[in-house]
Design a protein around this motif. Structure first.
Motif, short mmCIF file in Angstrom:
data_model
loop_
_atom_site.label_atom_id
_atom_site.label_comp_id
_atom_site.label_asym_id
_atom_site.label_seq_id
_atom_site.Cartn_x
_atom_site.Cartn_y
_atom_site.Cartn_z
N ALA A 4 -53.67 -91.87 -11.05
CA ALA A 4 -52.32 -91.47 -10.48
C ALA A 4 -51.93 -90.18 -10.98
N VAL A 5 -51.33 -89.44 -9.98
CA VAL A 5 -50.75 -88.12 -10.13
C VAL A 5 -49.40 -88.42 -10.09
N LEU A 6 -48.66 -88.51 -10.94
CA LEU A 6 -46.99 -88.86 -11.15
C LEU A 6 -46.38 -87.74 -10.34
N CYS A 37 -45.41 -92.13 -6.69
CA CYS A 37 -44.06 -91.94 -6.82
C CYS A 37 -43.06 -93.11 -7.11
N PRO A 38 -42.06 -92.75 -7.47
CA PRO A 38 -41.14 -94.07 -7.74
C PRO A 38 -40.26 -94.53 -6.50
N SER A 39 -40.36 -93.65 -5.41
CA SER A 39 -39.74 -94.09 -4.02
C SER A 39 -40.88 -93.82 -2.92
N GLY A 40 -40.44 -94.14 -1.63
CA GLY A 40 -41.55 -94.08 -0.75
C GLY A 40 -41.65 -92.58 -0.08
N ALA A 52 -45.21 -91.09 -0.70
CA ALA A 52 -46.06 -91.58 -1.76
C ALA A 52 -47.27 -92.31 -0.99
N GLN A 53 -48.30 -92.22 -1.87
CA GLN A 53 -49.55 -92.89 -1.76
C GLN A 53 -49.79 -94.09 -2.13
N GLN A 54 -48.88 -94.24 -3.48
CA GLN A 54 -48.68 -95.37 -4.32
C GLN A 54 -47.54 -95.62 -4.97
N PHE A 58 -48.54 -98.38 -9.69
CA PHE A 58 -49.95 -98.05 -9.68
C PHE A 58 -50.64 -97.45 -10.96
N ALA A 59 -49.58 -96.56 -11.56
CA ALA A 59 -50.01 -95.83 -12.98
C ALA A 59 -50.60 -97.04 -14.02
N ASN A 60 -49.80 -97.87 -14.12
CA ASN A 60 -50.06 -98.96 -15.07
C ASN A 60 -51.51 -99.44 -15.25
N ARG A 61 -52.10 -99.45 -14.15
CA ARG A 61 -53.55 -100.04 -14.00
C ARG A 61 -54.63 -98.66 -13.89
#
Length: 198
Positions: A4-6, A37-40, A52-54, A58-61
């Motif tokens: 995940a690239v936040l 990302c936190p939004s679309g 956003a791709q995810q 998604f980062a949590n897993r």
């Protein structure tokens, strides 16, 4: 591997895109690198709007999580509506942050009593949070790393590859993106920066 690239509103394009591009050199080995990302949609500090791709969760897993920086990171580090969506574990995940992304690691209690790297603008804000700031481009302890300066994204990406797949793959990824005529020198330098943190 899920990576995940936040990426948040006001993001620095160099942070998210360079890291994502280098990490995607591992796609042929089954790596799934996603702009998260936190939004679309999010808009960069220079007005580049991306989808956003995810979602953030998604980062949590993910096996590895990288926090990029941006012009609004200081506000995001105080925004519980965003931070509460993240539940990261440095015992089971590789976690890194670049420049002002270090503020988010601090806000999430991921760098307690550990020195960190960041950019010059963010340095006093990180120090205000009680974190010692190092005058170097990269530092890691265990599974948590920080870097300072836009182009230090290469170190974070190479560190993740080295940690999860070995030095050879990290060298090949950096060799691919390095300038022609400077490839061996660039790989050697990058590995010399990282070798004490693996």
């Amino acid at each position: 591997m899920d990576i995940a690239v936040l990426t948040f509103d006001g993001f620095n394009e160099l942070d998210s895109f360079i890291a994502s591009s280098i990490l995607n050199r591992m796609k042929q080995y089954g790596w799934n690198v996603q702009i998260t990302c936190p939004s679309g949609f999010v808009t960069s500090m220079n007005g580049v709007r991306i989808e956003a791709q995810q979602p953030l969760e998604f980062a949590n897993r993910a096996d590895a999580v990288l926090f990029g920086s941006g012009i609004f990171t200081r506000d995001i580090a105080k925004d519980q509506s965003i931070l509460s969506r993240l539940s990261l574990d440095p015992n089971t995940q590789i976690i890194g942050a670049q420049c002002s992304g270090t503020l988010l690691l601090s806000a999430l209690d991921l760098i307690n009593d550990v020195p960190a790297c960041t950019d010059l603008t963010t340095k006093p804000w990180v120090q205000e949070m009680g974190v010692e700031v190092l005058e170097q481009p990269f530092f890691a302890k265990g599974n948590v790393a920080t870097s300072g300066g836009c182009l230090s994204s290469q170190y974070l990406a190479a560190w993740v590859i080295w940690k999860l797949s070995g030095r050879d793959h990290a060298e090949k990824a950096i060799h691919y993106v390095a300038p022609v005529g400077e490839k061996e020198l660039t790989v050697e330098h990058c590995m010399s920066v990282l070798k004490n943190y693996i």
